[in-house]
Design a protein around this motif. Structure first.
Motif, PDB file in Angstrom:
ATOM      1  N   GLU A 187       0.829  -1.205   0.000  1.00  0.00           N
ATOM      2  CA  GLU A 187       0.000   0.000   0.000  1.00  0.00           C
ATOM      3  C   GLU A 187       0.867   1.260   0.000  1.00  0.00           C
ATOM      4  OE1 GLU A 187      -3.436   2.209   2.730  1.00  0.00           O
ATOM      5  OE2 GLU A 187      -2.624   0.249   3.316  1.00  0.00           O
ATOM      6  N   LEU A 188       1.924   1.250   0.825  1.00  0.00           N
ATOM      7  CA  LEU A 188       2.826   2.391   0.876  1.00  0.00           C
ATOM      8  C   LEU A 188       3.556   2.565  -0.452  1.00  0.00           C
ATOM      9  CD1 LEU A 188       4.337   4.653   2.350  1.00  0.00           C
ATOM     10  CD2 LEU A 188       5.925   2.910   3.221  1.00  0.00           C
ATOM     11  N   ILE A 189       4.044   1.480  -1.015  1.00  0.00           N
ATOM     12  CA  ILE A 189       4.770   1.546  -2.286  1.00  0.00           C
ATOM     13  C   ILE A 189       3.873   2.076  -3.390  1.00  0.00           C
ATOM     14  CG2 ILE A 189       5.912   0.154  -4.053  1.00  0.00           C
ATOM     15  CD1 ILE A 189       6.932  -1.664  -1.806  1.00  0.00           C
ATOM     16  N   ALA A 190       2.616   1.614  -3.435  1.00  0.00           N
ATOM     17  CA  ALA A 190       1.672   2.085  -4.458  1.00  0.00           C
ATOM     18  C   ALA A 190       1.396   3.577  -4.299  1.00  0.00           C
ATOM     19  CB  ALA A 190       0.374   1.288  -4.362  1.00  0.00           C
ATOM     20  N   SER A 191       1.281   4.056  -3.061  1.00  0.00           N
ATOM     21  CA  SER A 191       1.031   5.480  -2.817  1.00  0.00           C
ATOM     22  C   SER A 191       2.203   6.333  -3.296  1.00  0.00           C
ATOM     23  CB  SER A 191       0.778   5.721  -1.327  1.00  0.00           C
ATOM     24  OG  SER A 191      -0.352   5.005  -0.876  1.00  0.00           O
ATOM     25  N   LEU A 192       3.419   5.845  -3.075  1.00  0.00           N
ATOM     26  CA  LEU A 192       4.605   6.592  -3.503  1.00  0.00           C
ATOM     27  C   LEU A 192       4.716   6.631  -5.021  1.00  0.00           C
ATOM     28  CD1 LEU A 192       7.141   5.258  -0.855  1.00  0.00           C
ATOM     29  CD2 LEU A 192       6.233   7.574  -0.995  1.00  0.00           C
ATOM     30  N   LYS A 193       4.378   5.536  -5.675  1.00  0.00           N
ATOM     31  CA  LYS A 193       4.436   5.497  -7.144  1.00  0.00           C
ATOM     32  C   LYS A 193       3.480   6.499  -7.759  1.00  0.00           C
ATOM     33  CE  LYS A 193       6.004   0.707  -7.765  1.00  0.00           C
ATOM     34  NZ  LYS A 193       5.646  -0.642  -8.286  1.00  0.00           N
ATOM     35  N   ASN A 194       2.369   6.768  -7.102  1.00  0.00           N
ATOM     36  CA  ASN A 194       1.383   7.703  -7.637  1.00  0.00           C
ATOM     37  C   ASN A 194       1.877   9.148  -7.639  1.00  0.00           C
ATOM     38  OD1 ASN A 194      -0.519   5.681  -8.127  1.00  0.00           O
ATOM     39  ND2 ASN A 194      -1.453   5.871  -6.100  1.00  0.00           N
ATOM     40  N   LEU A 195       2.947   9.436  -6.891  1.00  0.00           N
ATOM     41  CA  LEU A 195       3.455  10.808  -6.862  1.00  0.00           C
ATOM     42  C   LEU A 195       4.088  11.211  -8.189  1.00  0.00           C
ATOM     43  CD1 LEU A 195       5.015  10.978  -3.277  1.00  0.00           C
ATOM     44  CD2 LEU A 195       2.840  11.928  -4.065  1.00  0.00           C
ATOM     45  N   GLY A 196       4.668  10.257  -8.897  1.00  0.00           N
ATOM     46  CA  GLY A 196       5.162  10.521 -10.249  1.00  0.00           C
ATOM     47  C   GLY A 196       6.584  11.047 -10.358  1.00  0.00           C
ATOM     48  N   ASN A 197       7.166  11.602  -9.291  1.00  0.00           N
ATOM     49  CA  ASN A 197       8.519  12.152  -9.396  1.00  0.00           C
ATOM     50  C   ASN A 197       9.583  11.225  -8.824  1.00  0.00           C
ATOM     51  OD1 ASN A 197       7.847  12.361  -6.738  1.00  0.00           O
ATOM     52  ND2 ASN A 197       7.895  14.612  -6.654  1.00  0.00           N
ATOM     53  N   ILE A 198       9.192   9.977  -8.496  1.00  0.00           N
ATOM     54  CA  ILE A 198      10.132   8.999  -7.945  1.00  0.00           C
ATOM     55  C   ILE A 198      10.551   8.022  -9.041  1.00  0.00           C
ATOM     56  CG2 ILE A 198      10.455   7.175  -6.244  1.00  0.00           C
ATOM     57  CD1 ILE A 198       8.405   8.594  -4.492  1.00  0.00           C
ATOM     58  N   ARG A 199      11.861   7.919  -9.260  1.00  0.00           N
ATOM     59  CA  ARG A 199      12.402   7.044 -10.301  1.00  0.00           C
ATOM     60  C   ARG A 199      12.569   5.609  -9.821  1.00  0.00           C
ATOM     61  NH1 ARG A 199      17.594   5.554 -11.006  1.00  0.00           N
ATOM     62  NH2 ARG A 199      18.310   7.177  -9.553  1.00  0.00           N
ATOM     63  N   HIS A 200      12.999   5.451  -8.565  1.00  0.00           N
ATOM     64  CA  HIS A 200      13.291   4.109  -8.057  1.00  0.00           C
ATOM     65  C   HIS A 200      13.155   4.097  -6.541  1.00  0.00           C
ATOM     66  CE1 HIS A 200      15.063   0.119  -7.880  1.00  0.00           C
ATOM     67  NE2 HIS A 200      15.954   0.544  -7.006  1.00  0.00           N
ATOM     68  N   MET A 201      12.738   2.946  -5.989  1.00  0.00           N
ATOM     69  CA  MET A 201      12.611   2.771  -4.539  1.00  0.00           C
ATOM     70  C   MET A 201      13.276   1.466  -4.135  1.00  0.00           C
ATOM     71  SD  MET A 201       8.625   3.929  -3.947  1.00  0.00           S
ATOM     72  CE  MET A 201       8.008   2.903  -5.283  1.00  0.00           C
ATOM     73  N   GLN A 202      13.975   1.476  -2.994  1.00  0.00           N
ATOM     74  CA  GLN A 202      14.628   0.262  -2.519  1.00  0.00           C
ATOM     75  C   GLN A 202      14.670   0.250  -0.990  1.00  0.00           C
ATOM     76  OE1 GLN A 202      18.225   0.853  -4.802  1.00  0.00           O
ATOM     77  NE2 GLN A 202      19.328   1.699  -3.040  1.00  0.00           N
ATOM     78  N   ARG A 203      14.404  -0.928  -0.421  1.00  0.00           N
ATOM     79  CA  ARG A 203      14.389  -1.087   1.030  1.00  0.00           C
ATOM     80  C   ARG A 203      15.797  -1.401   1.550  1.00  0.00           C
ATOM     81  NH1 ARG A 203      11.124  -6.172   1.155  1.00  0.00           N
ATOM     82  NH2 ARG A 203      12.365  -6.405  -0.751  1.00  0.00           N
ATOM     83  N   PHE A 204      15.990  -1.129   2.813  1.00  0.00           N
ATOM     84  CA  PHE A 204      17.265  -1.478   3.438  1.00  0.00           C
ATOM     85  C   PHE A 204      17.051  -1.692   4.932  1.00  0.00           C
ATOM     86  CE2 PHE A 204      16.941   3.016   4.212  1.00  0.00           C
ATOM     87  CZ  PHE A 204      17.515   3.205   5.458  1.00  0.00           C
ATOM     88  N   SER A 205      17.926  -2.487   5.532  1.00  0.00           N
ATOM     89  CA  SER A 205      17.931  -2.697   6.979  1.00  0.00           C
ATOM     90  C   SER A 205      19.362  -2.597   7.482  1.00  0.00           C
ATOM     91  CB  SER A 205      17.347  -4.078   7.338  1.00  0.00           C
ATOM     92  OG  SER A 205      15.956  -4.119   7.089  1.00  0.00           O
ATOM     93  N   LEU A 206      19.516  -2.043   8.685  1.00  0.00           N
ATOM     94  CA  LEU A 206      20.841  -1.837   9.269  1.00  0.00           C
ATOM     95  C   LEU A 206      20.988  -2.606  10.577  1.00  0.00           C
ATOM     96  CD1 LEU A 206      21.203   2.047   8.839  1.00  0.00           C
ATOM     97  CD2 LEU A 206      21.896   0.250   7.235  1.00  0.00           C
ATOM     98  N   LYS A 207      22.223  -3.032  10.829  1.00  0.00           N
ATOM     99  CA  LYS A 207      22.530  -3.692  12.102  1.00  0.00           C
ATOM    100  C   LYS A 207      23.969  -3.365  12.481  1.00  0.00           C
ATOM    101  CE  LYS A 207      21.580  -6.467  15.547  1.00  0.00           C
ATOM    102  NZ  LYS A 207      20.551  -6.116  16.547  1.00  0.00           N
ATOM    103  N   ALA A 208      24.136  -2.698  13.618  1.00  0.00           N
ATOM    104  CA  ALA A 208      25.475  -2.350  14.083  1.00  0.00           C
ATOM    105  C   ALA A 208      26.158  -3.557  14.704  1.00  0.00           C
ATOM    106  CB  ALA A 208      25.395  -1.213  15.096  1.00  0.00           C
ATOM    107  N   GLY A 209      27.450  -3.698  14.474  1.00  0.00           N
ATOM    108  CA  GLY A 209      28.184  -4.837  15.017  1.00  0.00           C
ATOM    109  C   GLY A 209      29.677  -4.622  14.951  1.00  0.00           C
TER     110      GLY A 209
END
Length: 414
Positions: free
Chosen positions: A86-108
């Protein structure tokens, strides 16, 4: 026909501006203009190239705009936020976003037999844009990145590899503190180098599944999402639009979203880059002033040397305005030739530096190992036009010296 232009051209093409007295002054003026315009163009090329390379490096690592949990306490301690369809679809509707990618971080911590190093393990999924990482990969290859299966493979920076004396194919032990100490043995498949110390000294790149398991997160929970904008999109406007859309919106866990762009994430860096613009203006003004004074000196010498000709033209009925325009056209030819030489010199330096990278930098200080240059047609044309107009404007006042020449005093000695 334009009479002042014609007379000035005849004087210039016939070498009348290169008499014994005026020749050194004209050469100095022309050389000053040539060196000045070359310095101005190269300064702007370097400034644009530097800002462009820094922005691309930072953007490649964190995106143009980042969406994360509003409760984030630091850039590396980021609680989970749910990124669903749902969030990804809402962002795509904005029209000015070329690409989206998820990420996760873990300190160690990375530990070898003889040393250890603090680090941030960054997990990315299959949608991750590999072009940035491939561009900065100096050795090895990028492993398969997935959000459903862990490969236990990692890409490390050259900085960390040098500190811990690691190479492609080595296995490293990584330790993470949560409820207890957790250890993962990872295999190094590639080494990257961006020369950006904040990234190279901290980040290891692996798959999203591994980091999510370490964080005990579900598939839809991540540290955040990096958004890359279309080239024509305005970053501030896009950040506002995304922030407005997500305002007061919560994810499946009840967490609120936080939206930050590049300049919000790295304010000190971009404040430093803005100072470069001030430096360029200072260089521009100083060079124009120095070049203008050398040109004024040359014009005054030419006018003094041509005093008999001025007296003769006045006796034949020429007005002060007409004679003044003759000398301004003559000055324009000299300025134009100097600017042509300066442009060729600047373009030669640009081509040589772009191909052979002869001018080096300390990457620890400047985030890159060579002086960057970027050619912009807009900057090239605008700077040439402004420099020419500024030079000619500075010559208008000295040209009024012609009005003080009296035919009766100049012609009696001829």
């Amino acid at each position: 026909m334009n009479l002042p232009f014609y007379l000035a051209y005849r004087i210039y093409s016939g070498g009348g501006h290169r008499k014994a007295a005026s020749r050194p002054a004209v050469l100095i003026a022309m050389g000053g203009i040539a060196v000045g315009i070359a310095i101005i163009l190269l300064s702007v090329f370097v400034c644009i190239g530097f800002k462009r390379d820094i922005r691309q490096t930072v953007s490649g690592f964190v995106g143009d705009v980042m969406i994360s949990n509003l409760e984030v306490t630091s850039s590396y301690d980021m609680p989970a936020v749910v990124v669903d369809e749902e969030l990804i679809a809402s962002l795509k509707n904005l029209g000015n976003i070329r690409h989206m990618q998820r990420f996760s971080l873990k300190a160690g911590v990375v530990k070898t037999r003889n040393a250890f190093q603090g680090m941030i393990l960054k997990g990315v999924g299959a949608e991750y844009d590999l072009r940035f990482l491939k561009r900065h990969l100096v050795e090895g290859e990028i492993p398969h990145l997935s959000d459903s299966a862990s490969s236990n493979k990692v890409v490390i920076s050259k900085t960390i590899a040098n500190r811990l004396r690691l190479k492609v194919g080595d296995k490293i032990d990584t330790y993470f503190l949560q409820d207890d100490v957790r250890m993962r043995r990872l295999k190094i498949t590639g080494i990257y180098q961006t020369n950006f110390t904040d990234f190279d000294s901290r980040f290891l790149i692996t798959d999203l599944c591994l980091v999510n398991r370490l964080n005990n997160w579900s598939k839809e929970e991540v540290s955040g999402m990096e958004l890359f904008l279309r080239p024509e999109a305005d970053m501030d406007e896009a950040t506002f639009d995304i922030g407005t859309m997500l305002d007061n919106r919560t994810d499946a866990n009840g967490s609120r979203y936080c939206v930050r762009n590049l300049e919000m994430q790295q304010p000190q860096l971009f404040a430093w880059l803005d100072i470069l613009d001030t430096n360029i203006w200072v260089i521009l003004v100083l060079v124009l002033v120095v070049g203008g004074f050398t040109m004024i000196s040359g014009l005054l010498i030419i006018i003094i040397e041509r005093t008999p000709m001025i007296g003769l033209m006045k006796s034949l009925g020429a007005t002060n305005g007409l004679i003044r325009r003759v000398f301004l056209w003559l000055a324009a030819f000299i300025v134009g030739r100097g600017m042509l030489i300066g442009n060729l010199l600047a373009l030669l330096v640009y081509v040589v530096q772009s191909r052979f990278h002869l001018l080096a930098l300390d990457p620890e200080t400047y985030y890159m190992d060579t002086v960057p240059m970027y050619f912009s047609w807009t900057a090239f044309v605008v700077l040439n036009v402004l420099s020419f107009l500024a030079s000619m404007a500075m010559l208008i006042l000295p040209s009024y010296l012609i009005a003080r020449v009296r035919p009766s005093e100049t012609l009696r000695f001829e």
